[in-house]
Design a protein around this motif. Structure first.
Motif, PDB file in Angstrom:
ATOM      1  N   THR A 159       0.706  -1.243   0.067  1.00 33.16           N
ATOM      2  CA  THR A 159       0.011  -0.023   0.047  1.00 33.16           C
ATOM      3  C   THR A 159       0.705   1.413  -0.189  1.00 33.16           C
ATOM      4  O   THR A 159       2.046   1.201   0.424  1.00 33.16           O
ATOM      5  CB  THR A 159      -1.093   0.109   1.184  1.00 33.16           C
ATOM      6  N   ARG A 160       0.400   2.346  -0.314  1.00 32.49           N
ATOM      7  CA  ARG A 160       1.079   3.631  -0.318  1.00 32.49           C
ATOM      8  C   ARG A 160      -0.166   4.755  -0.392  1.00 32.49           C
ATOM      9  O   ARG A 160      -1.502   4.465  -0.317  1.00 32.49           O
ATOM     10  CB  ARG A 160       2.086   3.824  -1.220  1.00 32.49           C
ATOM     11  N   THR A 161       0.296   5.987  -0.729  1.00 31.70           N
ATOM     12  CA  THR A 161      -0.920   7.061  -0.819  1.00 31.70           C
ATOM     13  C   THR A 161      -0.600   7.650  -2.282  1.00 31.70           C
ATOM     14  O   THR A 161       0.402   7.784  -2.730  1.00 31.70           O
ATOM     15  CB  THR A 161      -0.407   8.040   0.242  1.00 31.70           C
ATOM     16  N   TYR A 162      -1.697   8.143  -2.578  1.00 27.64           N
ATOM     17  CA  TYR A 162      -1.903   8.549  -3.949  1.00 27.64           C
ATOM     18  C   TYR A 162      -2.562  10.087  -3.687  1.00 27.64           C
ATOM     19  O   TYR A 162      -3.723   9.962  -3.482  1.00 27.64           O
ATOM     20  CB  TYR A 162      -2.669   7.945  -5.021  1.00 27.64           C
ATOM     21  N   TRP A 189      -3.057   0.399  -9.376  1.00 28.46           N
ATOM     22  CA  TRP A 189      -3.260   1.097  -7.698  1.00 28.46           C
ATOM     23  C   TRP A 189      -4.361   1.719  -7.631  1.00 28.46           C
ATOM     24  O   TRP A 189      -4.992   2.380  -8.605  1.00 28.46           O
ATOM     25  CB  TRP A 189      -2.307   2.180  -7.482  1.00 28.46           C
ATOM     26  N   PHE A 190      -5.393   1.026  -6.688  1.00 28.69           N
ATOM     27  CA  PHE A 190      -6.663   1.631  -6.565  1.00 28.69           C
ATOM     28  C   PHE A 190      -7.149   1.918  -5.104  1.00 28.69           C
ATOM     29  O   PHE A 190      -6.220   1.546  -4.226  1.00 28.69           O
ATOM     30  CB  PHE A 190      -7.697   0.157  -6.896  1.00 28.69           C
ATOM     31  N   THR A 191      -7.894   2.676  -5.078  1.00 32.85           N
ATOM     32  CA  THR A 191      -8.379   3.070  -3.654  1.00 32.85           C
ATOM     33  C   THR A 191      -9.839   2.714  -3.232  1.00 32.85           C
ATOM     34  O   THR A 191     -10.784   2.850  -4.273  1.00 32.85           O
ATOM     35  CB  THR A 191      -8.230   4.572  -3.624  1.00 32.85           C
ATOM     36  N   ARG A 192      -9.982   2.120  -2.094  1.00 28.11           N
ATOM     37  CA  ARG A 192     -11.245   1.794  -1.740  1.00 28.11           C
ATOM     38  C   ARG A 192     -12.407   2.837  -1.185  1.00 28.11           C
ATOM     39  O   ARG A 192     -13.256   2.853  -0.923  1.00 28.11           O
ATOM     40  CB  ARG A 192     -11.272   0.744  -0.578  1.00 28.11           C
ATOM     41  N   GLU A 193     -11.421   4.307  -1.245  1.00 29.27           N
ATOM     42  CA  GLU A 193     -11.952   5.391  -0.845  1.00 29.27           C
ATOM     43  C   GLU A 193     -13.186   6.073  -1.909  1.00 29.27           C
ATOM     44  O   GLU A 193     -13.793   6.966  -1.545  1.00 29.27           O
ATOM     45  CB  GLU A 193     -11.098   6.408  -0.376  1.00 29.27           C
ATOM     46  N   GLU A 252      -4.255   4.680 -10.841  1.00 24.23           N
ATOM     47  CA  GLU A 252      -2.987   4.504 -11.631  1.00 24.23           C
ATOM     48  C   GLU A 252      -2.810   2.984 -12.248  1.00 24.23           C
ATOM     49  O   GLU A 252      -2.953   2.087 -11.545  1.00 24.23           O
ATOM     50  CB  GLU A 252      -1.692   4.952 -10.709  1.00 24.23           C
ATOM     51  N   ILE A 253      -2.559   2.931 -13.375  1.00 26.05           N
ATOM     52  CA  ILE A 253      -2.047   1.369 -13.781  1.00 26.05           C
ATOM     53  C   ILE A 253      -1.137   1.721 -15.009  1.00 26.05           C
ATOM     54  O   ILE A 253      -1.130   2.526 -15.736  1.00 26.05           O
ATOM     55  CB  ILE A 253      -3.233   0.875 -14.403  1.00 26.05           C
ATOM     56  N   GLN A 254       0.081   0.627 -14.985  1.00 20.58           N
ATOM     57  CA  GLN A 254       0.948   0.665 -15.916  1.00 20.58           C
ATOM     58  C   GLN A 254       1.158  -0.694 -16.404  1.00 20.58           C
ATOM     59  O   GLN A 254       1.239  -1.662 -15.512  1.00 20.58           O
ATOM     60  CB  GLN A 254       2.292   1.438 -15.194  1.00 20.58           C
ATOM     61  N   ASP A 255       1.797  -0.704 -17.666  1.00 19.05           N
ATOM     62  CA  ASP A 255       2.151  -2.010 -18.067  1.00 19.05           C
ATOM     63  C   ASP A 255       3.666  -2.379 -17.737  1.00 19.05           C
ATOM     64  O   ASP A 255       4.266  -1.084 -17.695  1.00 19.05           O
ATOM     65  CB  ASP A 255       1.752  -2.318 -19.445  1.00 19.05           C
ATOM     66  N   ASN A 256       4.321  -3.563 -17.974  1.00 20.39           N
ATOM     67  CA  ASN A 256       5.535  -3.847 -17.503  1.00 20.39           C
ATOM     68  C   ASN A 256       6.630  -3.248 -18.625  1.00 20.39           C
ATOM     69  O   ASN A 256       7.677  -3.101 -18.458  1.00 20.39           O
ATOM     70  CB  ASN A 256       5.797  -5.356 -17.227  1.00 20.39           C
TER      71      ASN A 256
END
Length: 274
Positions: free
Chosen positions: A117-120, A140-144, A163-167
């Motif tokens: 986890t982290r913050t965005y 990275w998703f947020t339940r908030e 946020e989402i990124q491919d390899n």
């Protein structure tokens, strides 16, 4: 950033909107060999019954049409998609020459939740990974933000994908901001049409066949009009062409362009033109 995201959170606390609109920056490589990424501003509309993902230039064109009374739209390399809410079946919209096509695809995404986890901004976000479209993705998703949605076809996590990124670092979506619209936003004049014409609904296989036909003979309409005398000439970038055989360099240029910029989000669906 805190002010921006505070407004976003308060939007959910003060009532239910007809359209929740999220803006994402997309950094992408049209050509997988290019060093620097191109960028586009993308829009995710979450409506009461459906979800729509498309390029912001469509909204810009709509405002221009309102001012001028025209019905024109722009088109981009980023394929717009629509779907029913909480569904994985997408309607894809794609252009071949002057024809707009729509076709359905089933696009389930199987996620693996990670403990990291982290913050965005001011959100707490959690990591998830998935293999989709021939690429490995980190999201990275947020339940908030209580929407099980995200950009393009990415959905199914217990919260909004921010946020989402491919390899390969070819595609990188990052959430920028949102707004709340009082009424469900009608996109039929900019997304589901082209120049006032509804799309031709086909199977995905048919769309691919049409794309290959165009690649094999990209200027066939112009060549035929010169050959049969319907047109006396064709002007392109200040040069006038009067005979079909003069178009051969333009045909090769168009084919080379298509081959060079053939790096879609779903790389496993890149059309094999050769």
């Amino acid at each position: 950033m805190k002010t921006l995201y505070l407004a976003l959170i308060l939007g959910y606390m003060t009532g239910s909107a007809q359209t929740h609109r999220f803006y994402y920056n997309l950094a992408f490589k049209k050509d997988s060999t290019q060093a620097e990424s191109s960028t586009a501003l993308m829009v995710l509309d979450i409506n009461p019954n459906d979800v729509k993902f498309y390029d912001h230039v469509f909204l810009e064109k709509e405002q221009e049409n309102i001012r001028t009374g025209n019905r024109n739209i722009n088109w981009t390399k980023q394929v717009p998609v629509t779907r029913k809410k909480n569904a994985s079946k997408n309607t894809n919209y794609a252009m071949v020459e002057f024809q707009l096509y729509s076709y359905l695809t089933e696009d389930p995404v199987t996620w693996t939740l990670q403990n990291e986890t982290r913050t965005y901004g001011i959100f707490n976000v959690q990591k998830a990974t998935a293999d989709f479209g021939g690429r490995h993705w980190t999201a990275w998703f947020t339940r908030e933000i209580p929407f099980s949605e995200g950009p393009y076809k990415f959905r199914g996590l217990p919260g909004l994908i921010v946020e989402i990124q491919d390899n390969r670092n070819d595609y990188h979506f990052t959430l920028l901001k949102n707004e709340k619209l009082d009424n469900t936003y009608d996109t039929k004049n900019i997304l589901e049409v082209r120049y006032g014409n509804a799309p031709l609904s086909v199977k995905e296989k048919t769309y691919i066949e049409k794309a290959k036909e165009y690649f094999n003979d990209p200027l066939h309409r112009i060549r035929e009009s010169l050959r049969n005398g319907t047109s006396q000439s064709y002007d392109h970038n200040g040069t006038r062409y009067t005979r079909p055989e003069e178009l051969i360099p333009l045909i090769r240029d168009e084919q080379n362009y298509i081959l060079k910029y053939n790096n879609p989000i779903e790389i496993n669906k890149a059309i094999n033109y050769r």
